[in-house]
Design a protein around this motif. Structure first.
Motif, PDB file in Angstrom:
ATOM      1  N   ASN A  36       1.270  -0.792   0.420  1.00 33.77           N
ATOM      2  CA  ASN A  36       0.056   0.232  -0.233  1.00 33.77           C
ATOM      3  C   ASN A  36       0.950   1.417  -0.245  1.00 33.77           C
ATOM      4  OD1 ASN A  36      -2.819  -1.002  -0.444  1.00 33.77           O
ATOM      5  ND2 ASN A  36      -1.992  -1.962   2.013  1.00 33.77           N
ATOM      6  N   VAL A  37       0.916   2.103  -1.243  1.00 31.46           N
ATOM      7  CA  VAL A  37       1.060   3.425  -0.863  1.00 31.46           C
ATOM      8  C   VAL A  37       0.012   4.734  -1.280  1.00 31.46           C
ATOM      9  CG1 VAL A  37       2.080   3.103  -3.524  1.00 31.46           C
ATOM     10  CG2 VAL A  37       3.164   4.525  -2.309  1.00 31.46           C
ATOM     11  N   ARG A  38       0.677   5.562  -1.046  1.00 28.22           N
ATOM     12  CA  ARG A  38      -0.715   6.402  -1.231  1.00 28.22           C
ATOM     13  C   ARG A  38      -0.246   8.122  -0.721  1.00 28.22           C
ATOM     14  NH1 ARG A  38      -5.003   6.085   4.146  1.00 28.22           N
ATOM     15  NH2 ARG A  38      -4.612   8.852   3.510  1.00 28.22           N
ATOM     16  N   ASP A  39      -0.955   9.071  -0.920  1.00 24.70           N
ATOM     17  CA  ASP A  39      -0.542  10.332  -0.334  1.00 24.70           C
ATOM     18  C   ASP A  39       0.722  11.226  -0.946  1.00 24.70           C
ATOM     19  OD1 ASP A  39      -2.233   9.324   2.112  1.00 24.70           O
ATOM     20  OD2 ASP A  39      -0.960   9.437   3.135  1.00 24.70           O
ATOM     21  N   PHE A  40       0.421  11.518  -1.237  1.00 18.18           N
ATOM     22  CA  PHE A  40       1.714  12.104  -2.296  1.00 18.18           C
ATOM     23  C   PHE A  40       2.268  13.600  -2.525  1.00 18.18           C
ATOM     24  CE2 PHE A  40       3.317  13.710  -6.599  1.00 18.18           C
ATOM     25  CZ  PHE A  40       4.581  12.377  -6.362  1.00 18.18           C
TER      26      PHE A  40
END
Length: 308
Positions: A36-40
């Motif tokens: 899970n990878v999110r927010d940028f």
């Protein structure tokens, strides 16, 4: 017919969307190794990127970054202040010298109990300096409630998500005005943006003339979380938000928008899923297929997107 109407509606507001699905691409394939990878958030020069990496069920959440050299992104690295608490939703501000984020870390470092989520920040003198220890943004920005997803305009006004019984819905978008060297009390954005449902993850433009955010399970949407845009009219009032439509939004979750105004690129997180059963050559082929591309896990995408 519905898709055509959506596109025409957005065209009249001055938006140029991705022409087709092929223009929506993963930000960087190095991030596929994370479930899970999110927010940028990306720097003005485009050579630093900050994002959140998480365990499958979000028990662990840390802020990481990438640095670009000679047009190539390096390997992801964790920021040094990460510890046993939750860190997420980074936003780079003040010409790259301050990084805002949300965390449940305690105010007192000697205590181990988690706090509710607050807005925090770290600072550095310049881009070659080390980050400071985390600083709580304090009152009136923070409260005994949960505050998430900070975003700042160039005049210092701070927009964020808050869960409050005084709001219109479960999650609502608020802002604190920066005046006389401090923040004023949070103000709930009006019904052009908020509703009795869920509104969250707001990105405010530099000039504070438009805002991008997520509405969840909104009537007339594509399903799950969709990205919306609202503009200010000549009187400074937020207009009714419009759905960004297909192909940016899908029946899956789209959230955490970030807009690069200089290069006209929209970054966002999506859980879109295009996996289908098939025969694989071997286990490596299988692993590559389920890890890369649209696999239903949170990943960061980018697409050409122009707001006039």
């Amino acid at each position: 017919m519905k898709n055509i109407l959506v596109s025409l509606s957005l065209f009249t507001t001055g938006l140029i969307l991705a022409q087709d699905q092929s223009e929506i691409t993963l930000f960087d394939k190095k991030l596929n190794s994370f479930l899970n990878v999110r927010d940028f958030s990306i720097s003005g020069e485009g050579n630093e990127a900050f994002f959140t990496v998480q365990s499958p069920n979000q028990e662990i959440s840390q802020i990481a970054y990438l640095h670009k050299k000679k047009n190539t992104w390096g390997d992801p690295q964790l920021l040094p202040f990460n510890d046993a608490y939750t860190y997420m939703e980074p936003f780079l501000a003040n010409n790259g010298t301050r990084l805002y984020f949300a965390s449940d870390r305690p105010l007192d470092k000697t205590k181990k109990e988690k706090k509710d989520f607050d807005i925090w920040y770290v600072e550095r003198k310049d881009k070659n300096s080390e980050w400071s220890e985390p600083v709580n943004a304090g009152k009136p920005v923070n409260s005994e409630l949960n505050e998430f997803f900070p975003s700042l305009s160039d005049n210092g006004n701070l927009y964020f998500t808050m869960e409050s019984p005084k709001g219109l819905g479960k999650d609502d978008i608020y802002f604190c005005k920066w005046q006389d060297g401090k923040y004023a009390e949070p103000q709930l954005l009006d019904e052009g943006i908020n509703s009795n449902g869920y509104e969250f993850n707001a990105f405010i433009s530099k000039g504070e003339n438009f805002i991008l955010f997520t509405k969840y399970n909104e009537k007339g949407g594509q399903g799950s979380g969709d990205l919306y845009i609202s503009r200010k009219d000549s009187n400074g009032k937020w207009q009714k938000a419009e759905n960004l439509g297909i192909p940016i939004n899908t029946k899956f979750m789209e959230y955490c928008p970030f807009y690069d105004e200089k290069n006209h690129i929209l970054y966002f997180t999506s859980k879109r899923n295009d996996l289908s059963p098939q025969k694989f050559k071997n286990i490596s082929d299988f692993q590559q297929y389920i890890n890369e591309g649209e696999n239903g896990l949170s990943k960061i995408y980018k697409t050409p997107f122009k707001i006039k």
